[in-house]
Design a protein around this motif. Structure first.
Motif, PDB file in Angstrom:
ATOM      1  N   GLY A   1       1.219  -0.853   0.056  1.00  7.60           N
ATOM      2  CA  GLY A   1      -0.096   0.118   0.384  1.00  7.60           C
ATOM      3  C   GLY A   1       1.321   1.109   0.073  1.00  7.60           C
ATOM      4  N   ASN A   2      -0.125   2.340  -0.393  1.00  6.21           N
ATOM      5  CA  ASN A   2       1.248   3.886  -0.477  1.00  6.21           C
ATOM      6  C   ASN A   2       0.595   4.251   1.229  1.00  6.21           C
ATOM      7  N   SER A   3       1.030   4.404   2.200  1.00  3.70           N
ATOM      8  CA  SER A   3       0.830   4.994   3.352  1.00  3.70           C
ATOM      9  C   SER A   3       0.938   6.690   2.960  1.00  3.70           C
ATOM     10  N   PRO A   4      -0.243   7.093   3.564  1.00  4.87           N
ATOM     11  CA  PRO A   4      -1.266   6.657   4.604  1.00  4.87           C
ATOM     12  C   PRO A   4      -2.174   6.737   3.680  1.00  4.87           C
ATOM     13  N   LEU A   5      -3.114   5.707   3.606  1.00  8.44           N
ATOM     14  CA  LEU A   5      -4.771   5.293   3.287  1.00  8.44           C
ATOM     15  C   LEU A   5      -4.714   5.379   1.963  1.00  8.44           C
ATOM     16  N   VAL A   6      -2.855   4.713   1.327  1.00  9.69           N
ATOM     17  CA  VAL A   6      -3.810   4.768  -0.371  1.00  9.69           C
ATOM     18  C   VAL A   6      -3.783   3.254  -1.366  1.00  9.69           C
ATOM     19  N   TRP A   7      -4.677   2.957  -1.846  1.00  8.76           N
ATOM     20  CA  TRP A   7      -4.026   1.492  -2.779  1.00  8.76           C
ATOM     21  C   TRP A   7      -4.028   1.749  -4.039  1.00  8.76           C
ATOM     22  N   ASP A   8      -3.109   1.244  -4.826  1.00  9.72           N
ATOM     23  CA  ASP A   8      -3.051   1.841  -6.383  1.00  9.72           C
ATOM     24  C   ASP A   8      -3.303   1.035  -6.946  1.00  9.72           C
ATOM     25  N   GLU A   9      -3.511   1.317  -8.682  1.00  6.63           N
ATOM     26  CA  GLU A   9      -3.741   0.790  -9.248  1.00  6.63           C
ATOM     27  C   GLU A   9      -2.852  -0.634  -9.848  1.00  6.63           C
ATOM     28  N   THR A  10      -1.851  -0.667 -10.253  1.00  4.83           N
ATOM     29  CA  THR A  10      -0.830  -1.926 -10.222  1.00  4.83           C
ATOM     30  C   THR A  10      -0.425  -3.058  -9.107  1.00  4.83           C
ATOM     31  N   MET A  11      -0.764  -2.454  -7.973  1.00  3.80           N
ATOM     32  CA  MET A  11      -0.751  -3.455  -6.736  1.00  3.80           C
ATOM     33  C   MET A  11      -2.302  -4.125  -6.963  1.00  3.80           C
ATOM     34  N   LEU A  12      -3.173  -3.649  -7.099  1.00  2.00           N
ATOM     35  CA  LEU A  12      -4.443  -3.801  -7.164  1.00  2.00           C
ATOM     36  C   LEU A  12      -4.789  -4.624  -8.369  1.00  2.00           C
ATOM     37  N   GLY A  13      -4.702  -4.204  -9.270  1.00  2.00           N
ATOM     38  CA  GLY A  13      -4.799  -4.650 -10.185  1.00  2.00           C
ATOM     39  C   GLY A  13      -3.574  -6.403 -10.020  1.00  2.00           C
ATOM     40  N   ALA A  14      -2.394  -6.682  -9.519  1.00  2.13           N
ATOM     41  CA  ALA A  14      -1.821  -7.478  -9.226  1.00  2.13           C
ATOM     42  C   ALA A  14      -2.821  -8.630  -8.580  1.00  2.13           C
ATOM     43  N   MET A  15      -3.170  -7.397  -7.539  1.00  2.94           N
ATOM     44  CA  MET A  15      -3.995  -8.392  -6.226  1.00  2.94           C
ATOM     45  C   MET A  15      -4.770  -9.198  -7.371  1.00  2.94           C
ATOM     46  N   ARG A  16      -5.373  -8.738  -7.655  1.00  2.00           N
ATOM     47  CA  ARG A  16      -6.658  -9.609  -8.402  1.00  2.00           C
ATOM     48  C   ARG A  16      -6.082 -10.959  -9.670  1.00  2.00           C
ATOM     49  N   ALA A  17      -4.737 -10.548 -10.513  1.00  2.00           N
ATOM     50  CA  ALA A  17      -4.256 -11.544 -10.868  1.00  2.00           C
ATOM     51  C   ALA A  17      -4.446 -12.627  -9.821  1.00  2.00           C
ATOM     52  N   PHE A  18      -3.711 -12.422  -8.610  1.00  2.00           N
ATOM     53  CA  PHE A  18      -3.312 -13.836  -7.803  1.00  2.00           C
ATOM     54  C   PHE A  18      -4.850 -14.307  -7.103  1.00  2.00           C
ATOM     55  N   CYS A  19      -6.040 -13.656  -6.931  1.00  4.54           N
ATOM     56  CA  CYS A  19      -6.844 -13.818  -5.703  1.00  4.54           C
ATOM     57  C   CYS A  19      -8.130 -14.906  -6.889  1.00  4.54           C
ATOM     58  N   ARG A  20      -7.667 -14.590  -8.477  1.00  6.76           N
ATOM     59  CA  ARG A  20      -8.840 -15.188  -9.529  1.00  6.76           C
ATOM     60  C   ARG A  20      -8.390 -16.614  -9.003  1.00  6.76           C
ATOM     61  N   ARG A  21      -6.799 -16.262  -9.155  1.00  6.10           N
ATOM     62  CA  ARG A  21      -6.333 -17.933  -9.398  1.00  6.10           C
ATOM     63  C   ARG A  21      -6.110 -18.611  -7.686  1.00  6.10           C
ATOM     64  N   ASN A  22      -6.834 -17.804  -6.694  1.00  2.00           N
ATOM     65  CA  ASN A  22      -6.935 -18.885  -5.514  1.00  2.00           C
ATOM     66  C   ASN A  22      -5.597 -19.472  -4.736  1.00  2.00           C
ATOM     67  N   GLN A  23      -4.893 -18.029  -4.419  1.00  2.00           N
ATOM     68  CA  GLN A  23      -3.393 -17.357  -5.037  1.00  2.00           C
ATOM     69  C   GLN A  23      -2.686 -16.636  -3.507  1.00  2.00           C
ATOM     70  N   PRO A  24      -1.910 -16.566  -2.569  1.00  2.00           N
ATOM     71  CA  PRO A  24      -2.748 -15.954  -1.645  1.00  2.00           C
ATOM     72  C   PRO A  24      -1.096 -14.529  -2.037  1.00  2.00           C
ATOM     73  N   VAL A  25      -1.676 -13.857  -0.994  1.00  2.00           N
ATOM     74  CA  VAL A  25      -1.302 -12.265  -0.910  1.00  2.00           C
ATOM     75  C   VAL A  25      -1.006 -11.858  -0.281  1.00  2.00           C
ATOM     76  N   LEU A  26       0.210 -11.159   0.198  1.00  2.00           N
ATOM     77  CA  LEU A  26       0.639 -10.365   1.047  1.00  2.00           C
ATOM     78  C   LEU A  26       0.045  -9.153   1.014  1.00  2.00           C
ATOM     79  N   CYS A  27      -1.363  -8.622   2.068  1.00  2.00           N
ATOM     80  CA  CYS A  27      -1.670  -7.316   1.947  1.00  2.00           C
ATOM     81  C   CYS A  27      -0.627  -5.738   2.888  1.00  2.00           C
ATOM     82  N   SER A  28       0.131  -5.759   1.837  1.00  2.00           N
ATOM     83  CA  SER A  28       1.402  -4.651   2.992  1.00  2.00           C
ATOM     84  C   SER A  28       1.701  -3.148   2.907  1.00  2.00           C
TER      85      SER A  28
END
Length: 519
Positions: free
Chosen positions: A235-262
């Motif tokens: 994340g981009n502290s304080p209190l921001v999640w950007d498009e790059t990280m969120l898109g990558a997060m979706r790629a892992f979650c859709r394949r049921n693979q764990p993501v560190l939310c950091s």
């Protein structure tokens, strides 16, 4: 009768046997650590709930920016309130309901099933550092890394027993363009080790490529029900999640693979100058991302993550090994357990520029807090120095041995031979010694941890051996390990398919660094 008097002259645990033991290289991976020691929990129940309330207030009243149209659409569908186009205000009831579906534990599956790892609850794994733009090499020179250097670190990760993963870009291979690096890095992780590994999340498409390569190695259907690789989204502290990280997060979650939310904490710079308030903000940021993983795919594994440092008010530089970082680790461990989700922290961090006493003190302080906080995914466990700007080959192997020592401590006291050992006290009696006793001979290899890389000889012996300090000893050990490395061969058809995929994607992706995020 004194059993020492009757000991045979040629003993199984004699000096020659001990010397042979010291020279042997054991590369068998330790199982996932099952912690047996009590955890350090500085907050009482009321204080845990106070942090929770403060974090939920932040989510409801202040909101979190999700700088990504797809995420905003997802949150709208989930019932969240959106203000100012991209500021998401999350009702605490919605957050609690979403994070309930995150598995508290699961198993990491490696291509070698012997290296599978139970994960979560009281299990911990050690993962080496990643992301270093420089290394300190076999001559202890600080320089830019190559793909060959990365391969060396992946080989070391494979051979060091306390390291449970080959991670991904331990060092950045500067001899390959940015646009293609994620492919080569992932292949190196897969090829040179048969342990679990991490997947690149440097762009959504890069993450999709990594998932495709994992599907070649493990199979699409297998990935639907098994965790095989870990992604990290900062994340981009304080209190921001950007498009790059969120898109990558979706790629892992859709394949049921764990993501560190950091969330990325620089205490006093992007969080308040307060330990407790920093944890409240970090907790809100982590919860917002954890909840989003379940919007993407309910039930997919996710890990409460963070990167912790405090900022020097003298220079603005991030610091490692400070008391507040330890306190935050203890508190975050409590919060993760409160929400019943696994969590990640960072280990053996150093801000020193060389592998010196500062690096050792900082790393030891960090590791002790990490173990006593009960972290599950213990990242950056080997090599980190200069605030992550370089990975040291010498520090890499010493850190790994420190992890083995920490592993042994966290296993707790062993009682299996207690009665047998007490019987030796009666055999030896006052004034004797235990070196020749059968119990000692049978147990000396495992009774007390014997570090290979620390020198505990007399100063006379140390001088006779060349007055080697820790860096020199460690680099010689690295050379010895790499010289004896045996590649865990990939299946030929899988290897060919992976190389074909890389070749195709490198043809499709323009080899221009600036275009990487667009493709």
């Amino acid at each position: 009768m004194n059993m020492v008097d009757d000991a045979p002259r040629t003993r199984r645990g004699g000096r020659g046997s001990r010397r042979e033991l010291r020279s042997a290289i054991n590369t068998t991976m330790l199982p996932a650590l099952k912690r047996q020691l009590p955890l350090v929990e500085p907050m009482d129940e009321a204080q845990v709930e106070r942090i929770d309330r403060a974090s939920m207030d932040i989510l409801e009243d202040v909101g979190v920016i999700f700088r990504d149209p797809q995420a905003i659409a997802d949150w709208k569908s989930a019932g969240a309130e959106i203000r100012d186009d991209d500021r998401v205000h999350l009702d605490r009831g919605l957050v609690r309901e979403l994070i309930k579906s995150i598995p508290e534990s699961f198993t990491y599956h490696a291509r070698n099933p012997a290296n599978n790892l139970p994960f979560g609850k009281d299990h911990s794994i050690f993962v080496p550092m990643t992301g270093a733009p420089y290394l300190r090499d076999l001559e202890d020179r600080r320089r830019g890394p190559t793909l060959e250097d990365l391969a060396s670190f992946h080989k070391l990760s494979h051979m060091l027993p306390a390291i449970h993963s080959s991670a991904h870009h331990i060092v950045e291979p500067m001899d390959h363009v940015v646009a293609h690096r994620h492919l080569r890095i992932t292949y190196s992780s897969m090829k040179h080790s048969d342990k679990t590994f991490m997947g690149m999340t440097t762009s959504p498409k890069n993450a999709e490529d990594v998932m495709d390569m994992c599907a070649i190695l493990f199979g699409d259907e297998f990935m639907e029900t098994h965790a095989v690789a870990t992604g990290n989204c900062n994340g981009n502290s304080p209190l921001v999640w950007d498009e790059t990280m969120l898109g990558a997060m979706r790629a892992f979650c859709r394949r049921n693979q764990p993501v560190l939310c950091s969330p990325f904490v620089l205490g006093g710079a992007n969080t308040p100058a307060s330990t407790a308030a920093s944890v409240a903000q970090l907790n809100a940021e982590a919860l917002s991302a954890l909840a989003y993983t379940q919007v993407v795919r309910k039930g997919c594994p996710a890990i409460y993550g963070h990167y912790l440092s405090t900022v020097s008010m003298k220079s603005g530089a991030p610091m490692a090994g400070t008391p507040e970082i330890s306190l935050m680790n203890f508190m975050i461990g409590q919060m993760a357990r409160y929400y019943q989700v696994p969590w990640r922290t960072s280990n053996t961090l150093g801000g020193a520029k060389t592998f010196d006493a500062q690096a050792g003190y900082e790393s030891a302080s960090t590791m002790m807090a990490t173990l006593m906080a009960g972290a599950n995914y213990v990242w950056h466990s080997a090599g980190w120095n200069e605030a992550g700007m370089h990975c040291s080959m010498a520090k890499f192997v010493v850190d790994a041995e420190q992890c083995a020592m920490g592993y042994r401590m966290a296993e707790g006291v062993k009682w299996d031979d207690f009665d047998e050992a007490l019987a030796a006290v009666r055999d030896i009696g006052p004034g004797g010694h235990y070196l020749g006793h059968p119990h000692t001979q049978a147990n000396f290899q495992e009774a007390f941890f014997m570090p290979e890389l620390f020198d505990n000889n007399s100063i006379e012996q140390w001088i006779a051996d060349g007055s080697q300090e820790i860096t020199e000893r460690a680099l010689k050990h690295v050379q010895k390990l790499l010289a004896s490395y045996e590649e865990p061969k990939l299946d030929e058809a899988v290897d060919e398919a992976l190389r074909d995929y890389i070749a195709r994607r490198e043809r499709e992706i323009p080899a221009v660094d600036a275009l990487n995020d667009e493709h």
